[in-house]
Scaffold this motif. Sequence first.
Motif, PDB file in Angstrom:
ATOM      1  N   ASN A 196       0.745  -1.202  10.964  1.00  0.00           N
ATOM      2  CA  ASN A 196       2.206  -1.259  10.914  1.00  0.00           C
ATOM      3  C   ASN A 196       2.696  -2.428  10.076  1.00  0.00           C
ATOM      4  OD1 ASN A 196       2.898   1.014  12.449  1.00  0.00           O
ATOM      5  ND2 ASN A 196       2.660  -0.086  14.381  1.00  0.00           N
ATOM      6  N   ALA A 197       2.029  -3.580  10.215  1.00  0.00           N
ATOM      7  CA  ALA A 197       2.419  -4.746   9.429  1.00  0.00           C
ATOM      8  C   ALA A 197       2.189  -4.507   7.940  1.00  0.00           C
ATOM      9  CB  ALA A 197       1.634  -5.980   9.898  1.00  0.00           C
ATOM     10  N   ARG A 202       4.205  -3.216   2.376  1.00  0.00           N
ATOM     11  CA  ARG A 202       3.807  -2.571   1.117  1.00  0.00           C
ATOM     12  C   ARG A 202       4.332  -1.156   0.924  1.00  0.00           C
ATOM     13  NH1 ARG A 202      -1.744  -4.903  -0.845  1.00  0.00           N
ATOM     14  NH2 ARG A 202      -1.893  -6.801   0.375  1.00  0.00           N
ATOM     15  N   PHE A 203       5.204  -0.669   1.818  1.00  0.00           N
ATOM     16  CA  PHE A 203       5.550   0.755   1.779  1.00  0.00           C
ATOM     17  C   PHE A 203       6.202   1.181   0.468  1.00  0.00           C
ATOM     18  CE2 PHE A 203       9.375  -1.277   3.387  1.00  0.00           C
ATOM     19  CZ  PHE A 203      10.392  -0.597   2.730  1.00  0.00           C
ATOM     20  N   GLU A 211      -5.028   4.522   0.689  1.00  0.00           N
ATOM     21  CA  GLU A 211      -4.876   3.170   0.144  1.00  0.00           C
ATOM     22  C   GLU A 211      -4.793   2.141   1.267  1.00  0.00           C
ATOM     23  OE1 GLU A 211      -2.365   2.800  -3.568  1.00  0.00           O
ATOM     24  OE2 GLU A 211      -1.715   4.787  -2.888  1.00  0.00           O
ATOM     25  N   TYR A 212      -4.066   2.474   2.334  1.00  0.00           N
ATOM     26  CA  TYR A 212      -4.027   1.569   3.485  1.00  0.00           C
ATOM     27  C   TYR A 212      -5.403   1.473   4.143  1.00  0.00           C
ATOM     28  CZ  TYR A 212       1.046   1.390   3.163  1.00  0.00           C
ATOM     29  OH  TYR A 212       2.332   1.172   2.722  1.00  0.00           O
ATOM     30  N   VAL A 238       4.021   7.798   9.705  1.00  0.00           N
ATOM     31  CA  VAL A 238       4.524   6.425   9.839  1.00  0.00           C
ATOM     32  C   VAL A 238       4.983   5.908   8.465  1.00  0.00           C
ATOM     33  CG1 VAL A 238       3.887   4.033  10.370  1.00  0.00           C
ATOM     34  CG2 VAL A 238       3.151   5.900  11.876  1.00  0.00           C
ATOM     35  N   ILE A 239       4.161   6.151   7.434  1.00  0.00           N
ATOM     36  CA  ILE A 239       4.501   5.700   6.084  1.00  0.00           C
ATOM     37  C   ILE A 239       5.774   6.394   5.593  1.00  0.00           C
ATOM     38  CG2 ILE A 239       3.731   5.609   3.683  1.00  0.00           C
ATOM     39  CD1 ILE A 239       0.804   5.698   4.907  1.00  0.00           C
ATOM     40  N   LEU A 240       5.841   7.710   5.768  1.00  0.00           N
ATOM     41  CA  LEU A 240       6.990   8.465   5.273  1.00  0.00           C
ATOM     42  C   LEU A 240       8.263   8.095   6.026  1.00  0.00           C
ATOM     43  CD1 LEU A 240       8.070  10.588   3.350  1.00  0.00           C
ATOM     44  CD2 LEU A 240       7.415  12.351   5.017  1.00  0.00           C
ATOM     45  N   ASP A 241       8.175   7.895   7.336  1.00  0.00           N
ATOM     46  CA  ASP A 241       9.356   7.507   8.097  1.00  0.00           C
ATOM     47  C   ASP A 241       9.896   6.163   7.632  1.00  0.00           C
ATOM     48  OD1 ASP A 241       9.328   9.804   9.576  1.00  0.00           O
ATOM     49  OD2 ASP A 241       8.476   8.910  11.389  1.00  0.00           O
ATOM     50  N   ARG A 242       8.993   5.250   7.276  1.00  0.00           N
ATOM     51  CA  ARG A 242       9.456   3.940   6.777  1.00  0.00           C
ATOM     52  C   ARG A 242      10.125   4.086   5.420  1.00  0.00           C
ATOM     53  NH1 ARG A 242      11.993   0.523   5.890  1.00  0.00           N
ATOM     54  NH2 ARG A 242      11.710  -1.739   5.986  1.00  0.00           N
ATOM     55  N   LEU A 243       9.593   4.938   4.567  1.00  0.00           N
ATOM     56  CA  LEU A 243      10.216   5.189   3.263  1.00  0.00           C
ATOM     57  C   LEU A 243      11.605   5.797   3.421  1.00  0.00           C
ATOM     58  CD1 LEU A 243       7.066   6.545   1.433  1.00  0.00           C
ATOM     59  CD2 LEU A 243       8.494   4.674   0.565  1.00  0.00           C
TER      60      LEU A 243
END
Length: 298
Positions: A196-197, A202-203, A211-212, A238-243
């Motif tokens: 998560n950090a 880096r998102f 890559e993560y 998680v990545i897409l929701d942050r974007l």
Amino acid sequence: MGEPIKTYEMPTNTNQRAFQMYEVQGKTIQNSTYPHETDRPHRHKYYEICVFITGAGKHEIDFESHPIHSNSVHFLSPGQIHLISRENNYHGYLMVFSREFYGLDPGNEDVLFHLPFFNNPTLVPILNLTQADFNELLLLIRSLRKEYLHWNSFSADILRHYLQIFLLKCKQYYLRYFADKSKTLDPHFSLVQQFNALVEQRFRQVHQVQEYASLMAMSPSLLNKHVKNITGFTAGEVILDRLMLQAKRYLIYTDLSNKEIAYQLNYQDPSYFSRIFKRKTGKSPSDFRRLENEKYQL
């Protein structure tokens, strides 16, 4: 279009303190050193903790509306858009501090990324507590307040340690109230916090799970397994929701076009970005911008 969402630095006063504390009664903060009203959408470059002794009103955090309950604590991370609508019988405290203030040792500021209610878009940053548990936190709040009001050369260090104890108690309650113990005791829980950090940092540039996984020296399938087990979401979600959260923020507090937002988020095909956004939110980027700004027109 103007810029309806303002970004605030730490409130300033004569001592330029990196930790500040305010008592709030009724609808507004009765303190001349606090620089802005909180009932309009805004964001900060600092951390904020809202302690609600008597709750009345609602709190919108990143486009989600939450009722304000008595005996509750709300946590806000830098960059989160929020507004608080208080009623006359509201009473509570507001604490604000910089990321650097909390780091007990130089370069140790990342400890804030290991608290579940900060910098974590997959969890709700709110604690609604029992009266007994809230009273324990209130004792710490009153100690913080007393030290803050009698500031001297020792106060910064004392307040930092009080704040650390307060946040550790909040973490203890958070995990007790909300987390499945089998998950919090899972040896991979800290690994998911690390993920998560990394996403938070880096998102914009890094969109792919592999890559993560590479950054964390593990396979994508194993990373995805642990993230899904702990959060209920796949690593890709998680990545897409942050974007998409960042896209929403760009849409309502900047004048960037849809194409420019796509490029800011490292989408080389703006039409693909728009399709993803609509699939996730049910609205096109343009419709989302229009409808959100209409909500806050005076």
